[in-house]
Design a protein around this motif. Structure first.
Motif, PDB file in Angstrom:
ATOM      1  N   GLU A 142       0.833  -1.207   0.000  1.00  0.00           N
ATOM      2  CA  GLU A 142       0.000   0.000   0.000  1.00  0.00           C
ATOM      3  C   GLU A 142       0.870   1.261   0.000  1.00  0.00           C
ATOM      4  N   GLU A 143       1.967   1.191   0.751  1.00  0.00           N
ATOM      5  CA  GLU A 143       2.870   2.349   0.800  1.00  0.00           C
ATOM      6  C   GLU A 143       3.560   2.555  -0.544  1.00  0.00           C
ATOM      7  N   ILE A 144       3.911   1.453  -1.210  1.00  0.00           N
ATOM      8  CA  ILE A 144       4.511   1.561  -2.547  1.00  0.00           C
ATOM      9  C   ILE A 144       3.539   2.224  -3.512  1.00  0.00           C
ATOM     10  N   ILE A 145       2.270   1.792  -3.461  1.00  0.00           N
ATOM     11  CA  ILE A 145       1.252   2.366  -4.354  1.00  0.00           C
ATOM     12  C   ILE A 145       1.077   3.856  -4.069  1.00  0.00           C
ATOM     13  N   GLN A 146       1.047   4.225  -2.778  1.00  0.00           N
ATOM     14  CA  GLN A 146       0.895   5.633  -2.429  1.00  0.00           C
ATOM     15  C   GLN A 146       2.082   6.455  -2.934  1.00  0.00           C
ATOM     16  N   THR A 147       3.275   5.865  -2.861  1.00  0.00           N
ATOM     17  CA  THR A 147       4.464   6.546  -3.378  1.00  0.00           C
ATOM     18  C   THR A 147       4.334   6.797  -4.878  1.00  0.00           C
ATOM     19  N   LEU A 148       3.790   5.808  -5.601  1.00  0.00           N
ATOM     20  CA  LEU A 148       3.586   5.970  -7.044  1.00  0.00           C
ATOM     21  C   LEU A 148       2.581   7.082  -7.329  1.00  0.00           C
ATOM     22  N   TYR A 149       1.492   7.117  -6.547  1.00  0.00           N
ATOM     23  CA  TYR A 149       0.492   8.182  -6.734  1.00  0.00           C
ATOM     24  C   TYR A 149       1.097   9.554  -6.436  1.00  0.00           C
ATOM     25  N   ASP A 150       1.882   9.612  -5.364  1.00  0.00           N
ATOM     26  CA  ASP A 150       2.524  10.889  -5.016  1.00  0.00           C
ATOM     27  C   ASP A 150       3.467  11.342  -6.127  1.00  0.00           C
ATOM     28  N   GLY A 151       4.193  10.373  -6.692  1.00  0.00           N
ATOM     29  CA  GLY A 151       5.089  10.701  -7.799  1.00  0.00           C
ATOM     30  C   GLY A 151       4.330  11.209  -9.009  1.00  0.00           C
ATOM     31  N   ARG A 152       3.164  10.573  -9.267  1.00  0.00           N
ATOM     32  CA  ARG A 152       2.326  11.026 -10.387  1.00  0.00           C
ATOM     33  C   ARG A 152       1.850  12.459 -10.161  1.00  0.00           C
ATOM     34  N   ASP A 153       1.362  12.740  -8.941  1.00  0.00           N
ATOM     35  CA  ASP A 153       0.859  14.086  -8.641  1.00  0.00           C
ATOM     36  C   ASP A 153       1.974  15.125  -8.744  1.00  0.00           C
TER      37      ASP A 153
END
Length: 292
Positions: A142-153
């Motif tokens: 879940e933390e990896i996915i959130q990191t990806l979303y943060d990177g996208r934003d």
């Protein structure tokens, strides 16, 4: 029979421990692997040496070596330090190499195992195309996915800022172009003014005479009128006002109420003259062009 699901075990380094037990089953000792995880850098290093899997005791020795193969102590790595983890894990080749023979129903049973092996191979290929966390990491999916979303934003925000910067740069370029155009127009005007002054200097030389209606003027004669304007004769003229006659051309268009005629018809400085940047009177009260 395999009655447990564990496939790895993780140990924290303490700078002293060199023996690490494990209990998961394995098909071959070559399927047991060891890696060291650096917590500070979040990097894993799969070991290719300096460890030994003791199948009798069910432990991994690190540093460790098969009996009779240990190098000098100075050539061995230190015990696993604090801040690092040692992970013992199983990685079984996804193959089915058992041949049960041709006696019925053994070929059918073997075919069932083959099918299951192929299914696992397909799943392995699919998993190889997914984002995973290191085996020893405490980071959750879940933390990896959130990191990806943060990177996208962050990327979207950066793109927006870049677009705004490009627009600002374009606006600056337009303003610079307008300023350059204005500067060129100013330079052209200055050049024209300088040309006019140079022409005036050419024809005026160092002095001009006050205009007299009774005097006959020939081409190249230059006179100054009472309004401060200067005129050059281009055809012989007597008693003709330079401002209305076609026999005169203006040398300067700037006028100033600086001079006037006295009772004798001589040119004199006005009682309340305006300052002239172009003309003056010498000691003989002749009009002359100011320098500069």
């Amino acid at each position: 029979m395999v009655n447990q699901t564990e496939t790895k075990v993780i140990y924290q380094g303490d700078g002293k421990t060199t023996e690490f037990p494990f209990s998961f089953p394995y098909a071959d000792v070559s399927d047991v692997h060891v890696l060291v995880y650096d917590v500070a850098t979040d990097k894993e290093t799969v070991l290719t040496g300096d460890y030994y899997v003791d199948t009798t005791k069910g432990v991994v020795l690190y540093p460790g070596y098969a009996p009779g193969t240990a190098p000098a102590t100075s050539e061995q790595p230190a015990a696993l330090p604090e801040g690092k983890k040692l992970t013992i894990y199983r990685e079984t080749p996804v193959t089915q190499e058992t041949d049960l023979g041709e006696k019925y129903p053994l070929p059918l049973l073997e075919k069932m195992d083959d099918k299951l092996t192929m299914i696992v191979q397909e799943q392995t290929e699919t998993l190889a195309r997914t984002v995973t966390v290191p085996k020893s990491s405490d980071t959750s999916p879940e933390e990896i996915i959130q990191t990806l979303y943060d990177g996208r934003d962050l990327a979207v925000e950066s793109a927006s800022l870049a677009e705004k910067s490009a627009a600002d740069a374009a606006a600056c370029a337009t303003a610079a172009e307008a300023a350059a155009k204005e500067a060129n127009e100013g330079a052209a005007l200055a050049s024209s003014t300088l040309e006019e002054l140079s022409l005036s200097a050419k024809y005026l030389g160092t002095r001009a005479t006050a205009y007299s209606a009774s005097k006959t003027y020939t081409p190249a004669d230059v006179v100054m009128l009472t309004d401060g304007s200067a005129w050059r004769c281009i055809r012989t003229s007597t008693g003709e006002d330079p401002r209305t006659s076609g026999k005169w051309v203006p040398v300067t268009t700037t006028t100033a109420d600086t001079f006037e005629y006295d009772d004798n018809g001589d040119l004199m400085v006005r009682a309340s003259p305006q300052v002239s940047s172009y003309w003056g009177l010498d000691e003989n009260e002749d009009v002359y062009a100011l320098e500069g």
